[in-house]
Design a protein around this motif. Structure first.
Motif, short mmCIF file in Angstrom:
data_model
loop_
_atom_site.label_atom_id
_atom_site.label_comp_id
_atom_site.label_asym_id
_atom_site.label_seq_id
_atom_site.Cartn_x
_atom_site.Cartn_y
_atom_site.Cartn_z
N ASP A 94 0.85 -1.19 0.00
CA ASP A 94 0.00 0.00 0.00
C ASP A 94 0.89 1.24 0.00
O ASP A 94 1.39 1.67 1.04
N ILE A 95 1.10 1.81 -1.19
CA ILE A 95 1.96 2.98 -1.34
C ILE A 95 1.17 4.09 -2.01
O ILE A 95 0.45 3.86 -2.97
N GLU A 96 1.27 5.29 -1.47
CA GLU A 96 0.62 6.47 -2.04
C GLU A 96 1.72 7.43 -2.48
O GLU A 96 2.42 8.02 -1.65
N VAL A 97 1.89 7.57 -3.78
CA VAL A 97 2.86 8.52 -4.30
C VAL A 97 2.28 9.91 -4.08
O VAL A 97 1.23 10.24 -4.62
N TYR A 98 2.97 10.69 -3.29
CA TYR A 98 2.46 12.01 -2.91
C TYR A 98 2.96 13.10 -3.86
O TYR A 98 2.25 14.05 -4.15
N SER A 99 4.19 12.97 -4.31
CA SER A 99 4.76 13.92 -5.26
C SER A 99 5.89 13.21 -6.01
O SER A 99 6.14 12.03 -5.77
N ILE A 100 6.58 13.92 -6.86
CA ILE A 100 7.64 13.31 -7.65
C ILE A 100 8.74 12.73 -6.75
O ILE A 100 9.41 11.78 -7.12
N ASP A 101 8.88 13.25 -5.53
CA ASP A 101 9.97 12.78 -4.67
C ASP A 101 9.52 12.31 -3.29
O ASP A 101 10.35 12.15 -2.39
N GLU A 102 8.23 12.05 -3.11
CA GLU A 102 7.72 11.62 -1.80
C GLU A 102 6.65 10.55 -1.96
O GLU A 102 5.83 10.62 -2.88
N ALA A 103 6.64 9.61 -1.01
CA ALA A 103 5.58 8.60 -0.98
C ALA A 103 5.29 8.20 0.46
O ALA A 103 6.20 8.14 1.30
N PHE A 104 4.02 7.94 0.72
CA PHE A 104 3.60 7.37 1.99
C PHE A 104 3.45 5.88 1.81
O PHE A 104 2.82 5.43 0.84
N LEU A 105 4.00 5.10 2.73
CA LEU A 105 3.87 3.65 2.71
C LEU A 105 3.12 3.21 3.96
O LEU A 105 3.48 3.64 5.07
#
Length: 190
Positions: A94-105
């Motif tokens: 379960d990964i949410e890409v938040y921006s080009i350089d950030e992700a919530f896992l």
């Protein structure tokens, strides 16, 4: 529990992937049409090179300090972002890409030591993509952002910080200016 993985000085780090000779040197990246500085690595920040500064105003300072200057290369940044996110996808379903350089896992249900797991993420992304990242671990996205900030700014944490205990959370938040709290700071600081 969530981890926020944030690439460090992403555009500048991308430029260094294929130019390892630049490691340890100050690097800046300019906006479209080379108008303003939009990214600086740690070494450039240490020279007090301001972010979002028009290039012409600091060109002499950059030359004097032998700063490597790059025009934006969004195709490169997009490609390396995809590689980083694919690598992070190995650590959580379960990964949410938040921006080009950030992700919530999502780390929900994980029973391992989460700080060690965060260090594994850092090593894997560095080994596979050559992009340095910081990892913040906490119960909410806002707290994970704050934990990431601590991981990035305090070298003793070696790029990973977890806010999991109430006492620890209170101590960190008491030292963090309200205006800088992601998602709520600007509105509530007034």
């Amino acid at each position: 529990m969530l981890a926020l993985v944030d690439c460090n000085a992403f555009y500048a780090s991308c430029e260094q992937v294929f130019r390892p000779d630049l490691r340890g040197r100050p690097v800046v990246v300019l906006s479209n049409n080379d108008g303003c500085i939009v990214a600086r690595n740690r070494q450039a920040k240490a020279l007090s090179i301001p972010d979002l500064q028009p290039y012409f105003k600091v060109a002499e300072l950059l030359r004097r300090h032998k700063v490597a200057v790059f025009s934006s290369n969004y195709e490169l940044y997009g490609d390396l972002s995809e590689r980083v996110m694919a690598t992070l996808g190995l650590f959580s379903p379960d990964i949410e890409v938040y921006s080009i350089d950030e992700a919530f896992l999502s780390l929900e249900g994980f029973t391992c030591d989460l700080v060690d797991y965060g260090r594994e993420m850092r090593v894997k992304v560095w080994r596979d993509v050559r992009i340095p990242v910081s990892v913040g671990i906490a119960e909410t996205k806002t707290l994970a952002k704050i934990a990431n900030h601590v991981a990035k700014k305090m070298p003793e944490h070696r790029g990973v910080f977890s806010i999991t205990q109430a006492q620890q959370r209170s101590r960190i938040l008491s030292q963090f200016p309200v205006a800088e709290v992601w998602g709520v700071g600007r509105k509530l600081s007034r």
